[in-house]
Design a protein around this motif. Sequence first.
Motif, PDB file in Angstrom:
ATOM      1  N   LEU A 118       3.528   0.793   3.050  1.00  0.00           N
ATOM      2  CA  LEU A 118       3.199  -0.057   4.182  1.00  0.00           C
ATOM      3  C   LEU A 118       3.398  -1.500   3.780  1.00  0.00           C
ATOM      4  N   ARG A 155      -3.085   0.676  -3.962  1.00  0.00           N
ATOM      5  CA  ARG A 155      -2.741  -0.652  -3.471  1.00  0.00           C
ATOM      6  C   ARG A 155      -1.951  -1.379  -4.554  1.00  0.00           C
ATOM      7  N   ASN A 182       0.712  -4.045   8.312  1.00  0.00           N
ATOM      8  CA  ASN A 182       0.406  -2.707   7.809  1.00  0.00           C
ATOM      9  C   ASN A 182       0.463  -1.670   8.915  1.00  0.00           C
ATOM     10  N   GLU A 183       1.258  -1.905   9.937  1.00  0.00           N
ATOM     11  CA  GLU A 183       1.348  -0.947  11.033  1.00  0.00           C
ATOM     12  C   GLU A 183       2.416   0.103  10.792  1.00  0.00           C
ATOM     13  N   LYS A 184       3.504  -0.300  10.176  1.00  0.00           N
ATOM     14  CA  LYS A 184       4.638   0.605  10.068  1.00  0.00           C
ATOM     15  C   LYS A 184       4.692   1.227   8.684  1.00  0.00           C
ATOM     16  N   ILE A 185       4.679   2.533   8.636  1.00  0.00           N
ATOM     17  CA  ILE A 185       4.728   3.243   7.370  1.00  0.00           C
ATOM     18  C   ILE A 185       6.143   3.753   7.151  1.00  0.00           C
ATOM     19  N   TYR A 244       0.862  -1.181   0.000  1.00  0.00           N
ATOM     20  CA  TYR A 244       0.000   0.000   0.000  1.00  0.00           C
ATOM     21  C   TYR A 244       0.891   1.220   0.000  1.00  0.00           C
TER      22      TYR A 244
END
Lengths: 114, 115
Positions: A93, A51, A99-102, A32
């Motif tokens: 991400l 996406r 998908n927590e860490k950008i 993403y």
Amino acid sequence: QQQVRQSPQSLTVWEGETAILNCSYEDSTFNYFPWYQQFPGEGPALLISIRSVSDKKEDGRFTIFFNKREKKLSLHITDSQPGDSATYFCAALSANYGNEKITFGAGTKLTIKP
Amino acid sequence: GALVYQYPRRTICKSGTSMRMECQAVGFQATSVAWYRQSPQKTFELIALSTVNSAIKYEQNFTQEKFPISHPNLSFSSMTVLNAYLEDRGLYLCGARDTSGNTLYFGEGSRLIVV
């Protein structure tokens, strides 16, 4: 290790032209990709995102083109306006992190000349 | 629409003192809040990721002792920079993630100036 790379570092185009901002990444688990626009003295604002299952996302004058095979994407700003002058950040991400860490790129400073 | 408010926008504090900043999500439920610091060179450093009812995860080089975070509900989080020194200067950003899990909305940032 820089996971997300942006080029050019700075870009100047004339009003009405199309500005093309490039982004590439290394981690194949990135799925993403949001782009943020930041004006001086302000926080980054979400501009448009895509996406990894898509190869194009369009929103008005802003379009993301995504090439999963080459791990590259680009943001096209058509009919650029002086008000588009800002720093643009490509981010990613990873599903590996839930998908927590950008992860952010270093940004491209865009200047639109009237 | 989704909005994230941060305050104060700017603080000047003496070296060795502390600064508390707050983050409010409006119009959506923030399942998690990420605190970042943006350097003068514009690079982003993740300080910690906070999810309601879960332990706060701090990144390397950032500790709870230095950057204590409170996240009591789905719309509010606060972080304090304790004993601030010159290297703590920067724009502190709160990023709140909505229930989709992908979109991260940022506040305007709290700028810390240490003198």
